[in-house]
Design a protein around this motif. Structure first.
Motif, mmCIF file in Angstrom:
data_model
loop_
_atom_site.group_PDB
_atom_site.id
_atom_site.type_symbol
_atom_site.label_atom_id
_atom_site.label_comp_id
_atom_site.label_asym_id
_atom_site.label_seq_id
_atom_site.Cartn_x
_atom_site.Cartn_y
_atom_site.Cartn_z
ATOM 1 N N GLU A 256 -76.496 -94.879 -37.538
ATOM 2 C CA GLU A 256 -75.762 -95.696 -36.581
ATOM 3 C C GLU A 256 -74.452 -96.155 -37.223
ATOM 4 O OE1 GLU A 256 -76.633 -99.912 -34.340
ATOM 5 O OE2 GLU A 256 -78.302 -98.850 -35.265
ATOM 6 N N LEU A 257 -73.389 -96.079 -36.470
ATOM 7 C CA LEU A 257 -72.072 -96.460 -37.015
ATOM 8 C C LEU A 257 -71.984 -97.967 -37.247
ATOM 9 C CD1 LEU A 257 -68.887 -95.649 -37.346
ATOM 10 C CD2 LEU A 257 -68.750 -96.792 -35.143
ATOM 11 N N LYS A 258 -71.412 -98.326 -38.383
ATOM 12 C CA LYS A 258 -71.128 -99.736 -38.610
ATOM 13 C C LYS A 258 -69.655 -99.989 -38.317
ATOM 14 C CE LYS A 258 -71.632 -103.250 -42.161
ATOM 15 N NZ LYS A 258 -71.742 -103.363 -43.611
ATOM 16 N N GLU A 259 -68.791 -99.269 -39.026
ATOM 17 C CA GLU A 259 -67.352 -99.425 -38.751
ATOM 18 C C GLU A 259 -66.553 -98.267 -39.348
ATOM 19 O OE1 GLU A 259 -65.486 -102.609 -40.961
ATOM 20 O OE2 GLU A 259 -67.035 -102.525 -42.487
ATOM 21 N N GLU B 209 -67.685 -97.130 -30.007
ATOM 22 C CA GLU B 209 -69.044 -97.050 -29.457
ATOM 23 C C GLU B 209 -69.485 -95.601 -29.199
ATOM 24 O OE1 GLU B 209 -66.455 -98.546 -28.113
ATOM 25 O OE2 GLU B 209 -66.035 -97.534 -26.216
ATOM 26 N N ASP B 210 -68.501 -94.670 -29.086
ATOM 27 C CA ASP B 210 -68.829 -93.260 -28.846
ATOM 28 C C ASP B 210 -69.103 -92.495 -30.145
ATOM 29 O OD1 ASP B 210 -68.459 -93.741 -26.213
ATOM 30 O OD2 ASP B 210 -66.470 -92.816 -26.067
ATOM 31 N N CYS B 211 -68.825 -93.110 -31.272
ATOM 32 C CA CYS B 211 -68.932 -92.417 -32.563
ATOM 33 C C CYS B 211 -70.369 -91.983 -32.839
ATOM 34 C CB CYS B 211 -68.441 -93.320 -33.688
ATOM 35 S SG CYS B 211 -68.570 -92.573 -35.318
ATOM 36 N N ILE B 212 -70.534 -90.728 -33.277
ATOM 37 C CA ILE B 212 -71.885 -90.213 -33.568
ATOM 38 C C ILE B 212 -72.104 -90.068 -35.071
ATOM 39 C CG2 ILE B 212 -72.325 -89.064 -31.375
ATOM 40 C CD1 ILE B 212 -71.264 -86.449 -32.773
ATOM 41 N N TYR B 213 -71.206 -90.649 -35.841
ATOM 42 C CA TYR B 213 -71.316 -90.641 -37.298
ATOM 43 C C TYR B 213 -71.414 -89.219 -37.873
ATOM 44 C CZ TYR B 213 -72.428 -92.206 -41.971
ATOM 45 O OH TYR B 213 -72.381 -92.418 -43.311
ATOM 46 N N CYS B 214 -70.563 -88.307 -37.386
ATOM 47 C CA CYS B 214 -70.551 -86.956 -37.965
ATOM 48 C C CYS B 214 -69.685 -86.924 -39.218
ATOM 49 C CB CYS B 214 -70.051 -85.937 -36.951
ATOM 50 S SG CYS B 214 -68.316 -86.104 -36.507
ATOM 51 N N ARG B 215 -68.807 -87.879 -39.361
ATOM 52 C CA ARG B 215 -67.940 -88.053 -40.544
ATOM 53 C C ARG B 215 -66.915 -86.930 -40.720
ATOM 54 N NH1 ARG B 215 -70.910 -88.242 -45.455
ATOM 55 N NH2 ARG B 215 -69.194 -89.262 -46.471
ATOM 56 N N LEU C 4 -57.240 -89.165 -47.475
ATOM 57 C CA LEU C 4 -58.405 -89.972 -47.883
ATOM 58 C C LEU C 4 -58.315 -91.383 -47.289
ATOM 59 C CD1 LEU C 4 -58.553 -89.070 -51.714
ATOM 60 C CD2 LEU C 4 -59.493 -87.773 -49.836
ATOM 61 N N ALA C 5 -57.832 -91.449 -46.041
ATOM 62 C CA ALA C 5 -57.536 -92.752 -45.444
ATOM 63 C C ALA C 5 -58.650 -93.281 -44.541
ATOM 64 C CB ALA C 5 -56.233 -92.670 -44.654
ATOM 65 N N ILE C 6 -59.655 -92.465 -44.244
ATOM 66 C CA ILE C 6 -60.731 -92.922 -43.350
ATOM 67 C C ILE C 6 -62.061 -92.926 -44.090
ATOM 68 C CG2 ILE C 6 -61.916 -92.604 -41.136
ATOM 69 C CD1 ILE C 6 -59.704 -90.909 -40.192
ATOM 70 N N GLU C 7 -62.822 -93.955 -43.816
ATOM 71 C CA GLU C 7 -64.184 -94.010 -44.324
ATOM 72 C C GLU C 7 -65.048 -94.464 -43.167
ATOM 73 O OE1 GLU C 7 -66.633 -96.485 -47.711
ATOM 74 O OE2 GLU C 7 -64.464 -96.439 -47.812
ATOM 75 N N VAL C 8 -66.107 -93.712 -42.898
ATOM 76 C CA VAL C 8 -66.987 -94.088 -41.802
ATOM 77 C C VAL C 8 -68.245 -94.690 -42.409
ATOM 78 C CG1 VAL C 8 -68.034 -93.334 -39.646
ATOM 79 C CG2 VAL C 8 -66.099 -92.071 -40.571
ATOM 80 N N LYS C 9 -68.469 -95.950 -42.103
ATOM 81 C CA LYS C 9 -69.637 -96.649 -42.682
ATOM 82 C C LYS C 9 -70.767 -96.656 -41.687
ATOM 83 C CE LYS C 9 -69.036 -98.797 -46.665
ATOM 84 N NZ LYS C 9 -68.979 -99.780 -47.612
ATOM 85 N N LYS C 10 -71.970 -96.385 -42.199
ATOM 86 C CA LYS C 10 -73.124 -96.460 -41.294
ATOM 87 C C LYS C 10 -73.918 -97.722 -41.596
ATOM 88 C CE LYS C 10 -76.228 -93.666 -44.095
ATOM 89 N NZ LYS C 10 -77.048 -92.492 -44.181
#
Lengths: 80, 267
Positions: free
Chosen positions: A5-8, A45-51, A60-66
């Motif tokens: 689940e996505l955190k931010e 809210e649509d993010c499926i955390y595929c990264r 290297l500017a994005i980090e997807v936290k779960k």
């Protein structure tokens, strides 16, 4: 175990050069460029955390936290 | 993200243009290293000159930024003196196959345990967009204002013919495949070559009306196929990606050690 689940989305605006690779290739159309041509999560809210945005970002500017296991546990316990 | 632990953040944002594929290669390489759980002290990056070679300045490992085309030669020296280290040699297409062409094929022939990464953007970006030996026929460049009449190398075929024991190709669009290939290439004992098709929207893209970085990545998406796919028979212009060769042969440093032992026993 459920789906992650996505955190931010943590976006480093100082490093983002606004190339738009993440915006274009996001399978769920979550990201957009703002007026400064920097990326932001318009529909997290649509993010499926595929990264894929994190993996493809040349800057290297994005980090997807779960949501971590413990955070999830706390959430369930508190009845959310 | 663990990837950030492996970079020298004081040099960021990096010098590469917006949308440059080399940044994605860096990202993917760090992801692979993190996945393998390698220690920073066990990795050496040896690079030459060019946009791609700037990569060694950004990573927080042992790094050596050397002279044009000679990255493989310096890397050979490092590996021979410290065979226990993992040596990664990021190079551009010009660095690896024009100026450093001879070093490249002979390192492949020797099967010395290096991981050569050729970031193929088909142009000399840093010096202003001159054509490289990978540009290929019909491509426009600063030094080919009408069109280029040289034919390009096929890095994978060249490396296989030169004797590399691990040869693979992927693109900056196929990041997951690319990361997997990097993992396998780093673990492989012997000379491994990974060609990465990497977009240069600034010079190659503008000169050849290839569009933005996104358009160039769409091209990789639509014009590459997994190795062995039947689509290649119908359309020979499609570029194959995947692992072309993965075989075991005696490694150079180990063979060299054997000779030292023989010589010592005699003396």
């Amino acid at each position: 175990m459920g789906r992650p689940e996505l955190k931010e989305h943590i976006i480093n605006k100082d490093w983002c050069k606004g190339c738009g690779i993440c915006v274009h290739f996001c399978p769920k159309n979550v990201l957009e460029l703002d007026s400064d041509a920097k990326v932001y999560a318009a529909r997290p809210e649509d993010c499926i955390y595929c990264r894929l945005c994190e993996l493809r970002c040349p800057d290297l500017a994005i980090e997807v936290k779960k949501v971590t296991f413990n955070e999830r546990k706390d959430k369930i316990r508190s009845g959310q | 993200m663990g990837v950030k632990d492996y970079i020298r953040t004081r040099f960021f944002p990096h010098i590469w243009c917006p949308g440059c594929g080399h940044g994605t290669v860096l990202n993917s390489l760090l992801t692979a290293i993190e996945k393998l759980g390698l220690s920073k002290n066990d990795i050496v990056f040896v690079s030459g000159i060019g946009c791609s070679s700037r990569i060694s300045g950004y990573v927080d490992f042992h790094t050596l930024h050397t002279i044009h085309g000679r990255a493989v030669a310096f890397a050979t020296g490092v590996k021979m003196s410290r065979p226990g280290l993992n040596i990664i040699v990021p190079m551009g297409d010009g660095d690896a196959l024009a100026i450093g062409g001879n070093h490249f094929i002979h390192a492949a022939r020797r099967n010395i345990d290096l991981t050569a990464i050729v970031m193929n953007n088909r142009i000399y970006g840093m010096t202003g967009g001159q054509f490289s030996p990978l540009s290929g026929y019909g491509i426009k460049a600063t030094t080919a204002p009408y069109y280029n009449i040289d034919h390009g190398f096929d890095i994978a075929e060249l490396s296989v013919a030169a004797g590399a024991t691990f040869v693979a190709r992927s693109t900056t669009y196929h990041v997951k495949q690319l990361t997997n290939i990097f993992c396998k290439a780093i673990l492989h004992k012997g000379f491994s070559v990974v060609e990465v098709l990497s977009q240069c929207p600034t010079y190659f893209g503008r000169k050849n009306n290839a569009g933005s970085a996104v358009d160039m990545m769409e091209f990789y998406k639509n014009n590459t196929i997994p190795k062995g796919s039947k689509a290649k028979e119908e359309n020979s212009d499609l570029i194959e990606r995947g692992i072309f060769v993965q075989k075991e042969l005696p490694e150079y440093c180990e063979e060299y050690d054997k000779i030292i032992k023989i010589a010592k026993n005699r003396g």
